[in-house]
Every structure is written in structure tokens, then in C-alpha cells.
Design an enzyme around this catalytic site. Sequence first.
Site, PDB file in Angstrom:
ATOM      1  N   ASN A 181       4.188   0.660   1.994  1.00 56.52           N
ATOM      2  CA  ASN A 181       4.216  -0.450   2.954  1.00 56.52           C
ATOM      3  C   ASN A 181       4.286  -1.751   2.174  1.00 56.52           C
ATOM      4  OD1 ASN A 181       3.391   1.109   5.565  1.00 56.52           O
ATOM      5  ND2 ASN A 181       1.941   1.758   3.996  1.00 56.52           N
ATOM      6  N   ARG A 219       0.858  -1.191   0.000  1.00 60.45           N
ATOM      7  CA  ARG A 219       0.000   0.000   0.000  1.00 60.45           C
ATOM      8  C   ARG A 219       0.891   1.237   0.000  1.00 60.45           C
ATOM      9  NH1 ARG A 219      -2.624   0.452   5.105  1.00 60.45           N
ATOM     10  NH2 ARG A 219      -1.212   2.179   5.455  1.00 60.45           N
ATOM     11  N   LYS A 258      12.663  10.416  10.484  1.00 57.90           N
ATOM     12  CA  LYS A 258      12.108   9.058  10.525  1.00 57.90           C
ATOM     13  C   LYS A 258      13.169   7.989  10.763  1.00 57.90           C
ATOM     14  CE  LYS A 258       8.261   9.921   7.372  1.00 57.90           C
ATOM     15  NZ  LYS A 258       7.398   9.294   6.364  1.00 57.90           N
TER      16      LYS A 258
HETATM   17  P1  ADP Z   1       4.797   4.303   9.647  1.00 56.08           P
HETATM   18  O1  ADP Z   1       5.626   3.281   8.972  1.00 56.08           O
HETATM   19  O2  ADP Z   1       4.974   4.346  11.122  1.00 56.08           O
HETATM   20  O3  ADP Z   1       3.356   4.254   9.211  1.00 56.08           O
HETATM   21  P2  ADP Z   1       4.909   6.794   8.140  1.00 56.08           P
HETATM   22  O4  ADP Z   1       6.053   7.271   7.368  1.00 56.08           O
HETATM   23  O5  ADP Z   1       3.731   6.325   7.374  1.00 56.08           O
HETATM   24  O6  ADP Z   1       5.435   5.672   9.139  1.00 56.08           O
HETATM   25  O7  ADP Z   1       4.449   7.939   9.135  1.00 56.08           O
HETATM   26  C1  ADP Z   1       3.430   7.771  10.089  1.00 56.08           C
HETATM   27  C2  ADP Z   1       2.471   8.955  10.040  1.00 56.08           C
HETATM   28  O8  ADP Z   1       3.178  10.175  10.252  1.00 56.08           O
HETATM   29  C3  ADP Z   1       1.788   9.117   8.714  1.00 56.08           C
HETATM   30  O9  ADP Z   1       0.618   8.320   8.659  1.00 56.08           O
HETATM   31  C4  ADP Z   1       1.493  10.618   8.681  1.00 56.08           C
HETATM   32  O10 ADP Z   1       0.334  10.898   9.436  1.00 56.08           O
HETATM   33  C5  ADP Z   1       2.685  11.203   9.424  1.00 56.08           C
HETATM   34  N1  ADP Z   1       3.740  11.599   8.468  1.00 56.08           N
HETATM   35  C6  ADP Z   1       4.736  10.803   8.017  1.00 56.08           C
HETATM   36  N2  ADP Z   1       5.513  11.457   7.139  1.00 56.08           N
HETATM   37  C7  ADP Z   1       5.007  12.680   7.019  1.00 56.08           C
HETATM   38  C8  ADP Z   1       5.366  13.844   6.248  1.00 56.08           C
HETATM   39  N3  ADP Z   1       6.425  13.833   5.444  1.00 56.08           N
HETATM   40  N4  ADP Z   1       4.601  14.955   6.391  1.00 56.08           N
HETATM   41  C9  ADP Z   1       3.524  14.972   7.210  1.00 56.08           C
HETATM   42  N5  ADP Z   1       3.146  13.916   7.956  1.00 56.08           N
HETATM   43  C10 ADP Z   1       3.874  12.779   7.881  1.00 56.08           C
HETATM   44 MG    MG Z   2       2.564   4.710   7.437  1.00 55.53          MG
END
Ligand code: ADP
Ligand code: MG
Length: 448
Positions: free
Chosen positions: A146, A125, A338
Amino acid sequence: MASVPEHVLMNEALIEDLQKVAKDTALLHGVLMRTKETPNSSEVVSYAPFTLFPSPVPRSLFEQARQVQTHFNLLVDRISQDAEFLEQALASTIKVDDFTARLFNIYRQVIQEGCSQPIVLGLNRSDYMLDLGKDGNTSLKQIEINTIAASFGGITSRTPDVHRHILKVAGRVEEQKKILDNNPAAGFAEAIAKAWELYSSERAVVMFLVEDVQQNIYDHRFVENELWSRDGKEVAIVYFRNGYMPQNYTEQGWEARLMMERSRAVKCPDISTHLAGTKKVQQELSQPGVLERFFPDDPKAVAQIRATFAGLYSLDMGEEGDRTVAMAIANPDHFVLKPQREGGGNNIYGEDICQVLDSVKENLERSAYILMDKIRPQPVRNYLLRSGSPLKLSTCLSELGMFGAYVRQGKGMVLNECTGHLLRTKSAEHSDGGVAAGVAVLDNPLLI
Ligand code: ADP
Ligand code: MG
């Protein structure tokens, strides 16, 4: 700019009525979850959290996300077959990130031993936010892809009818048409069935590797029973819905993962595809020339994929990484820091970025992270319905996901599809977190 006019959102009597209708309709349609209190029992269940109203999503951006999905499927699959790239992309990460390093060790071992299964099954996804630029234009920006345990493709198929019904009761009949049917799980099942067919052993089963709900670790007995017992069944496909977090593994769990990787079973994902989904790989892909490596003859695919990339920055040791550190500390609110983790709640925002970077900036530890531009979607107002929470009008941000499924046999792609979508919405006061993390709720795009 909410699609639902403010006078509707503020009409308390109507909202009170609608939320009751909404919750019952969710229950009637099977938008269900077990409760936190009794996660291992189905005696008492509740509705899965969802928005009262669907949220507006521009049709053109929705289409863009849908159309780029099969390219992302190919990209992930090609990365997974490129050992040289994976080695180089993750070299700095595995020096300091133990979890990624352990996955990588398994990868190295199975590479050395030679590939045991030419059938590859990918279910993923790709998540996006719609970035509202300073010029007032919105653009589709990928948050992450993902490649393991991509979830909510099943339950989300039941939500369009719930929102349609709410709109009908609210007297907004016309808008019902702007909600699409959606059944990502059907496409996932099709791909699993295809891989199973190619495996061609009628006795063989599909094994769902699920969470031990209490602890989120491998269920030892399950693995034991399915794979070790003498009267066990042959496993054609291992479908991981677990195994993406360090907490999912005990030492025995790591052994089981290695054993499954070495087995003849089709792994979804196999270890290289799992690694292709790391945030470090995402950042490496944004470097000049890297996408071209994977699509040497398809500049159109390269352009379509690249258009969805936000700014991504390396924190590896060296000048480039030093520049990233300085840029982040000067303007922490413009970025997200991250680590190599999945599952929500791990990212670092705002002043915390300065703190973390200050403590790691002089040493190798910093290469456990990547830095990303913060995406700023247009907030919309909506009600988030969550079991046990009081009703409250919230300012919300949405994240659009597209589900991808593919099957490859040797060199030939047998199936490559976008199987549907997922819209998740959270209150803007939360920077991070998905549905499972208790922050976001299920939603539907109202195409505008
Ligand atoms: P995970 O693998 O924990 O799902 P993500 O990269 O999807 O990691 O980040 C988790 C959440 O953080 C996302 O669902 C979003 O709400 C927020 N987020 C992540 N990256 C960004 C970004 N570049 N800008 C704004 N919000 C972000
Ligand atoms: Mg995520």
C-alpha cells in the site's frame, strides 16, 4: 495449532471474564474508534476491534518481512522514477480502468511539465500472509503493498500492552515476552518531520488530507481553505489519508489532486508512487527480469524481494492472458481475481471468478484485472472482539503488515526504514476485507 491451548479457548467462564478485562484495557490504553452511528463525533466512542489473544507468527518469517522492507521502499521509489516502466506496465490497464487512467493522466501532465519537487516522502505498508505449503512449510507471501494511505500504524502501537495484560490475567505470564513493542507512527512522523525540515520553510505546514466521513469524498472546504485562501498557509507536505478510491473524488477533487501534484509541496505519495502501488504493477514486477531492472547491482535484494512473491498472472490480451483465463476457470479456488482497487472488498473469489472471466474474457475489459495465487495460511482459533458483536470462538486467518518510511532528496536517500508492523486477523469465513471494511480486527504477533 493455536498458540492458546484449546482448553483455555473453551473455558467459558474464563473467556467471559477476559473479554471484559480486554475491552476495558483497550479503552484505558487508547485503542479507540468512533462509532458507526456517530462517526463525526467524539461524544461516544468505543474500542477498535481486536483479538482477545495474540496470534502465533514464526519469528523467522517475521524477521524476513522486517528485513525486506527497506528493499521494498527502494523498489517503490525506483519504480516511481521510471516513466518508461510505468507507461509500459499500465498501458493495458488504463485503456479500460477509468480510475487508474485518471491518475495516469495527472502523472503524464506533471511529467511533461517537469518535476517541481525533488524531495520525496514515502510511507507504505507491505502486507503478507504466511502460506502453508503442501510440504507443511510456511512461507512469507506478499498480498500487496500500500503506497497511499497505509493505515493503523498509530492505533496498533497501543495494542501490545493490551495483549500483555490479557495474557497476565489469563495466567500466561511467560508469553507476554513474546509480544514486541511496536510504534509505526513514530517512524512515520520522523519521516514527515525529515521531509518538512528539507523543505526548509519554517512557516510551512503539513496538511493531512482526510476523509469526509459521511461520504468518503474530498472535503472541498478543507482543500479550499488550506490551499486557495489568500491568508492560507504554505503547505510543505500533503499527507494523503484519502484519495485511493474512485468514490474519494468529485470533479473538483480531481482538479485539486492535479493542483497538489503540480505544487511545490512534498506529496505523500506523489502520483508516480501512488501508481507504483497498483496491483497491475505488482503483477508486472513478478515477470522475469523486471526486479533486476530496479536492482541491477544487488542480486541479494532481488532474491529477498522475489522470495515473497506469490504467483501473479497477467490478463492482458494475447496468449499469456488466454492461458491465465483458462487456468483460473479450471481451478477458481486456487486464485484471487483483483481489479485495480484499494480499501478491501473488491476482490473476486471462487465461482465468481468464472462468472466474471466468462463475461470479460473475449475483450479488453479483462486487462482491468490481475490474477493471483490464493494464499492459504494456517488457521488459528481466537475470539474477535468487536463493539456490538456477540462473543464467538472463530477460526481465523492473519495478515502481517510491515510499515516502511523513506525520504529522498534528488538522488540521495536521506532516510529508509522499517518503522513497525501490523497484524490483522479475520474470521476464515471471509475471503476479503480489512479493519476499516469491518472484517479484520487488530492483533499482535506472538513470536514463536
Ligand atoms: P485491498 O487493496 O482491497 O486491501 P488486497 O489485495 O490487500 O486488496 O486484498 C484484500 C484482502 O483480500 C486481503 O486483506 C486478504 O484478506 C485477501 N486476499 C488478497 N489477496 C489474497 C491472496 N492472494 N490469497 C488469499 N487472500 C487474499
Ligand atoms: Mg490490502
